[in-house]
Motif scaffolding. Structure first.
Motif, PDB file in Angstrom:
ATOM      1  N   ALA A  73       0.818  -1.219   0.000  1.00 42.19           N
ATOM      2  CA  ALA A  73       0.000   0.000   0.000  1.00 42.19           C
ATOM      3  C   ALA A  73       0.851   1.268   0.000  1.00 42.19           C
ATOM      4  N   THR A  74       2.069   1.181   0.482  1.00 42.48           N
ATOM      5  CA  THR A  74       2.930   2.364   0.539  1.00 42.48           C
ATOM      6  C   THR A  74       3.715   2.588  -0.746  1.00 42.48           C
ATOM      7  N   ALA A  75       3.566   1.725  -1.725  1.00 43.39           N
ATOM      8  CA  ALA A  75       4.341   1.818  -2.974  1.00 43.39           C
ATOM      9  C   ALA A  75       3.622   2.695  -3.993  1.00 43.39           C
ATOM     10  N   TRP A  76       3.430   3.966  -3.658  1.00 42.95           N
ATOM     11  CA  TRP A  76       2.767   4.891  -4.579  1.00 42.95           C
ATOM     12  C   TRP A  76       3.569   5.062  -5.860  1.00 42.95           C
ATOM     13  N   TRP A  77       4.874   4.905  -5.772  1.00 32.92           N
ATOM     14  CA  TRP A  77       5.749   5.059  -6.927  1.00 32.92           C
ATOM     15  C   TRP A  77       5.514   3.973  -7.966  1.00 32.92           C
ATOM     16  N   GLY A  78       4.926   2.856  -7.577  1.00 36.65           N
ATOM     17  CA  GLY A  78       4.601   1.788  -8.513  1.00 36.65           C
ATOM     18  C   GLY A  78       3.146   1.808  -8.939  1.00 36.65           C
ATOM     19  N   ARG A  79       2.289   2.213  -8.006  1.00 38.93           N
ATOM     20  CA  ARG A  79       0.855   2.236  -8.312  1.00 38.93           C
ATOM     21  C   ARG A  79       0.492   3.386  -9.243  1.00 38.93           C
ATOM     22  N   TRP A  80       1.111   4.519  -9.074  1.00 41.20           N
ATOM     23  CA  TRP A  80       0.772   5.693  -9.885  1.00 41.20           C
ATOM     24  C   TRP A  80       1.036   5.453 -11.374  1.00 41.20           C
ATOM     25  N   PRO A  81       2.225   4.952 -11.774  1.00 43.27           N
ATOM     26  CA  PRO A  81       2.434   4.704 -13.217  1.00 43.27           C
ATOM     27  C   PRO A  81       1.510   3.621 -13.778  1.00 43.27           C
ATOM     28  N   LEU A  82       1.198   2.609 -12.963  1.00 42.19           N
ATOM     29  CA  LEU A  82       0.290   1.570 -13.440  1.00 42.19           C
ATOM     30  C   LEU A  82      -1.123   2.117 -13.636  1.00 42.19           C
ATOM     31  N   GLY A  83      -1.554   2.966 -12.716  1.00 38.12           N
ATOM     32  CA  GLY A  83      -2.864   3.603 -12.872  1.00 38.12           C
ATOM     33  C   GLY A  83      -2.910   4.512 -14.086  1.00 38.12           C
ATOM     34  N   LEU A  84      -1.815   5.240 -14.306  1.00 36.45           N
ATOM     35  CA  LEU A  84      -1.735   6.104 -15.490  1.00 36.45           C
ATOM     36  C   LEU A  84      -1.781   5.265 -16.764  1.00 36.45           C
ATOM     37  N   LEU A  85      -1.060   4.153 -16.778  1.00 41.17           N
ATOM     38  CA  LEU A  85      -1.060   3.271 -17.946  1.00 41.17           C
ATOM     39  C   LEU A  85      -2.451   2.705 -18.203  1.00 41.17           C
ATOM     40  N   GLN A  86      -3.156   2.318 -17.157  1.00 42.08           N
ATOM     41  CA  GLN A  86      -4.521   1.818 -17.315  1.00 42.08           C
ATOM     42  C   GLN A  86      -5.419   2.902 -17.917  1.00 42.08           C
ATOM     43  N   THR A  87      -5.287   4.122 -17.441  1.00 45.34           N
ATOM     44  CA  THR A  87      -6.093   5.229 -17.952  1.00 45.34           C
ATOM     45  C   THR A  87      -5.782   5.504 -19.411  1.00 45.34           C
ATOM     46  N   LEU A  88      -4.497   5.508 -19.756  1.00 46.51           N
ATOM     47  CA  LEU A  88      -4.106   5.747 -21.144  1.00 46.51           C
ATOM     48  C   LEU A  88      -4.645   4.658 -22.071  1.00 46.51           C
ATOM     49  N   ILE A  89      -4.547   3.413 -21.645  1.00 44.86           N
ATOM     50  CA  ILE A  89      -5.082   2.313 -22.459  1.00 44.86           C
ATOM     51  C   ILE A  89      -6.583   2.467 -22.621  1.00 44.86           C
ATOM     52  N   PHE A  90      -7.274   2.790 -21.534  1.00 48.55           N
ATOM     53  CA  PHE A  90      -8.726   2.942 -21.575  1.00 48.55           C
ATOM     54  C   PHE A  90      -9.151   4.022 -22.574  1.00 48.55           C
ATOM     55  N   PHE A  91      -8.456   5.159 -22.568  1.00 47.11           N
ATOM     56  CA  PHE A  91      -8.834   6.243 -23.471  1.00 47.11           C
ATOM     57  C   PHE A  91      -8.306   6.034 -24.889  1.00 47.11           C
ATOM     58  N   TRP A  92      -7.287   5.208 -25.058  1.00 52.60           N
ATOM     59  CA  TRP A  92      -6.746   4.949 -26.381  1.00 52.60           C
ATOM     60  C   TRP A  92      -7.635   3.975 -27.164  1.00 52.60           C
ATOM     61  N   MET A  93      -8.362   3.125 -26.468  1.00 55.49           N
ATOM     62  CA  MET A  93      -9.182   2.108 -27.133  1.00 55.49           C
ATOM     63  C   MET A  93     -10.157   2.708 -28.153  1.00 55.49           C
ATOM     64  N   PRO A  94     -11.005   3.658 -27.803  1.00 55.77           N
ATOM     65  CA  PRO A  94     -11.926   4.192 -28.813  1.00 55.77           C
ATOM     66  C   PRO A  94     -11.219   5.000 -29.893  1.00 55.77           C
ATOM     67  N   VAL A  95     -10.132   5.667 -29.537  1.00 58.13           N
ATOM     68  CA  VAL A  95      -9.393   6.450 -30.545  1.00 58.13           C
ATOM     69  C   VAL A  95      -8.868   5.530 -31.632  1.00 58.13           C
ATOM     70  N   TYR A  96      -8.246   4.437 -31.215  1.00 64.09           N
ATOM     71  CA  TYR A  96      -7.696   3.502 -32.194  1.00 64.09           C
ATOM     72  C   TYR A  96      -8.803   2.871 -33.030  1.00 64.09           C
ATOM     73  N   LEU A  97      -9.920   2.496 -32.397  1.00 62.67           N
ATOM     74  CA  LEU A  97     -11.026   1.896 -33.141  1.00 62.67           C
ATOM     75  C   LEU A  97     -11.615   2.884 -34.148  1.00 62.67           C
ATOM     76  N   PHE A  98     -11.677   4.151 -33.772  1.00 62.01           N
ATOM     77  CA  PHE A  98     -12.146   5.173 -34.706  1.00 62.01           C
ATOM     78  C   PHE A  98     -11.209   5.272 -35.907  1.00 62.01           C
TER      79      PHE A  98
END
Length: 142
Positions: A73-98
């Protein structure tokens, strides 16, 4: 009575739902792009490719989530980039499909935007109906 069993059976029935949704999505593509004079099989290939891409993206998001869950739980340095990557993938999905839809069917971006929005809405409704149907049949059979 056993929520874990219900969840496992529900997740196990998702491939069957996709087996039905892919040809239905191809039929929608055929109807929306009837002026292209493409045969149904070409639309089926686009539908299969789209679903394969979406499944890979969902897999990547799940892997990031699993890795994040393994970190303390204290590893914010690892969780933050993974959360950012998840967000980027989520928003990239419709862009790529378009972009894929515009490239395959070669229409002006305005027509592609309209068709992409309507197709996306119809497909989302079909997906919700399939999930509700799967949940009900799983609940009845469990």
């Amino acid at each position: 009575q056993d929520p874990e069993h219900f969840k496992n059976v529900l997740i196990g029935s998702v491939p069957s739902a996709l087996f039905v949704l892919v040809p239905l999505f191809a039929l929608l593509l055929k109807l929306f792009y009837i002026e292209t004079r493409r045969v149904y099989l070409e639309h089926l290939v686009v539908a299969l490719y789209s679903h394969a891409y979406l499944c890979l993206c969902v897999l990547a998001i799940c892997i990031c989530s699993a890795i994040s869950g393994l970190l303390p739980a204290t590893a914010w340095w690892g969780r933050w980039p993974l959360g950012l990557l998840q967000t980027l993938i989520f928003f990239w999905m419709p862009v790529y499909l378009f972009w894929m839809q515009q490239r395959v069917y070669r229409q002006h971006w305005i027509f592609t935007t309209i068709k992409f929005s309507v197709l996306g809405t119809l497909y989302f409704l079909m997906l919700v109906m399939a999930i509700v149907f799967l949940a009900l049949t799983t609940w009845v059979n469990a």
